[in-house]
Design a protein around this motif. Structure first.
Motif, PDB file in Angstrom:
ATOM      1  N   ARG A 132       0.986  -1.120   0.046  1.00 35.13           N
ATOM      2  CA  ARG A 132       0.033  -0.101  -0.057  1.00 35.13           C
ATOM      3  C   ARG A 132       0.986   1.183  -0.021  1.00 35.13           C
ATOM      4  NH1 ARG A 132      -2.237  -3.138   4.060  1.00 35.13           N
ATOM      5  NH2 ARG A 132      -4.491  -3.846   3.450  1.00 35.13           N
ATOM      6  N   SER A 134       0.544   3.727   1.930  1.00 35.34           N
ATOM      7  CA  SER A 134       0.860   4.115   3.344  1.00 35.34           C
ATOM      8  C   SER A 134       2.088   3.370   3.933  1.00 35.34           C
ATOM      9  CB  SER A 134      -0.353   4.397   4.232  1.00 35.34           C
ATOM     10  OG  SER A 134      -0.736   2.833   4.234  1.00 35.34           O
ATOM     11  N   GLU A 135       2.017   2.182   3.429  1.00 30.19           N
ATOM     12  CA  GLU A 135       3.399   0.945   3.838  1.00 30.19           C
ATOM     13  C   GLU A 135       4.228   1.702   3.387  1.00 30.19           C
ATOM     14  OE1 GLU A 135       0.556  -2.858   4.493  1.00 30.19           O
ATOM     15  OE2 GLU A 135       1.515  -2.607   2.337  1.00 30.19           O
ATOM     16  N   SER A 153       4.599  -0.763  10.064  1.00 32.59           N
ATOM     17  CA  SER A 153       3.974   0.870  10.215  1.00 32.59           C
ATOM     18  C   SER A 153       3.373   1.285   8.930  1.00 32.59           C
ATOM     19  CB  SER A 153       5.104   1.645  10.606  1.00 32.59           C
ATOM     20  OG  SER A 153       6.168   1.675   9.680  1.00 32.59           O
ATOM     21  N   ALA A 154       2.752   2.520   9.039  1.00 37.31           N
ATOM     22  CA  ALA A 154       2.171   3.391   7.988  1.00 37.31           C
ATOM     23  C   ALA A 154       2.207   4.809   8.107  1.00 37.31           C
ATOM     24  CB  ALA A 154       0.573   2.745   7.789  1.00 37.31           C
ATOM     25  N   THR A 169       0.040  -1.644  10.853  1.00 41.55           N
ATOM     26  CA  THR A 169      -0.469  -1.607   9.555  1.00 41.55           C
ATOM     27  C   THR A 169      -1.988  -1.440   9.706  1.00 41.55           C
ATOM     28  OG1 THR A 169      -0.415  -3.791   9.529  1.00 41.55           O
ATOM     29  CG2 THR A 169       1.545  -2.626   8.588  1.00 41.55           C
ATOM     30  N   LYS A 170      -2.715  -1.175   8.381  1.00 41.70           N
ATOM     31  CA  LYS A 170      -4.018  -1.188   8.322  1.00 41.70           C
ATOM     32  C   LYS A 170      -4.757  -2.416   9.036  1.00 41.70           C
ATOM     33  CE  LYS A 170      -7.835  -0.470   5.034  1.00 41.70           C
ATOM     34  NZ  LYS A 170      -8.020  -0.260   3.536  1.00 41.70           N
ATOM     35  N   SER A 174      -1.544  -7.165   7.653  1.00 32.68           N
ATOM     36  CA  SER A 174      -0.831  -6.551   6.947  1.00 32.68           C
ATOM     37  C   SER A 174       0.590  -6.418   7.483  1.00 32.68           C
ATOM     38  CB  SER A 174      -1.226  -5.105   6.659  1.00 32.68           C
ATOM     39  OG  SER A 174      -2.813  -5.190   6.073  1.00 32.68           O
TER      40      SER A 174
END
Length: 181
Positions: A132, A134-135, A153-154, A169-170, A174
Motif C-alpha cells: 500500500r 501508506s506502507e 507501520s504506515a 499497519t491497516k 498486513s
C-alpha cells in the motif's frame, strides 16, 4: 443535544484509540455528510429521518461512503441511548469493484515512465511487492535486512491532514515480512 454534538462527542471519546485515518474520515463525514440532520435534536430523530438522510446522500456518495456515514451517525446515537430500529433503514447495496491488474507489458511501461524520477523506487516497490502507498511511505532502511522487508507501520494523514507514522499497519494481517532476494 443535536446530532452534530452527538457525533462530536462520539469522536472525542475515541480519538486516542482510533486510527488517525479513521478519525480523519469521521471528521470529513462530520463536516460534509450530515448537514441535513446535524442541527436536529437527537430525540427528534426517527427511522424515517435517517432513511430520508440516507436517500438524500445517495445522490452524492458511493454506497461504501454512505455505509460509513450511517455507521458513524448511528454509533453516536446509540451512545446517547437513542433506541431506534436502525436495521429498518435501507442502505444502498455495495457495488463490487472490478480490480484491473496491469499485464506485464503495462507494468514494463509504468516502470519505464518513472525510471530516473523521484518516484522510481516507491513505484517499483508497489509494482513488484504490492504494498500500500501508506506502507511504502513509512518504510525505513532499517526495515530492510538484505533479504526481507518488514512491513510494520504506515504513514497516514491525521485529522489535521498532516502525515504521521503510526506503528501499526491497516490490519493485523498486513504486518508481515516479504522476501525480496
Amino acid at each position: 443535544m443535536t446530532v452534530l454534538e452527538a457525533v462530536e462527542q462520539y469522536i472525542s471519546a475515541r480519538e486516542n484509540i482510533l486510527s488517525p485515518s479513521t478519525v480523519r474520515g469521521y471528521e470529513i463525514i462530520k463536516r460534509n455528510a450530515i448537514n441535513d440532520i446535524k442541527n436536529m435534536k437527537i430525540r427528534a430523530v426517527t427511522e424515517q429521518t435517517l432513511q430520508s438522510w440516507v436517500n438524500s446522500n445517495a445522490a452524492h456518495y458511493s454506497p461504501k461512503s454512505i455505509n460509513s456515514q450511517f455507521g458513524l451517525v448511528t454509533a453516536a446515537l446509540k451512545q446517547c441511548k437513542l433506541a431506534l430500529d436502525y436495521n429498518s433503514v435501507l442502505l444502498p447495496k455495495r457495488q463490487k469493484k472490478e480490480i484491473i491488474i496491469p499485464n506485464e507489458q503495462q507494468l514494463s511501461e509504468i516502470l519505464h515512465i518513472v525510471e530516473g524520477t523521484s518516484v522510481e523506487l516507491p513505484v517499483t516497490i508497489a509494482v513488484v511487492l504490492g504494498l500500500r502507498q501508506s506502507e511504502i511511505a513509512a518504510l525505513k532502511w532499517s526495515d530492510y535486512d538484505g533479504s526481507t522487508i518488514k512491513i510494520h507501520s504506515a504513514k497516514v494523514p491525521n485529522k489535521d491532514n498532516k502525515y504521521i507514522i503510526k506503528n501499526t499497519t491497516k490490519s493485523e494481517a498486513s504486518t508481515r515480512e516479504i522476501e525480496v532476494d
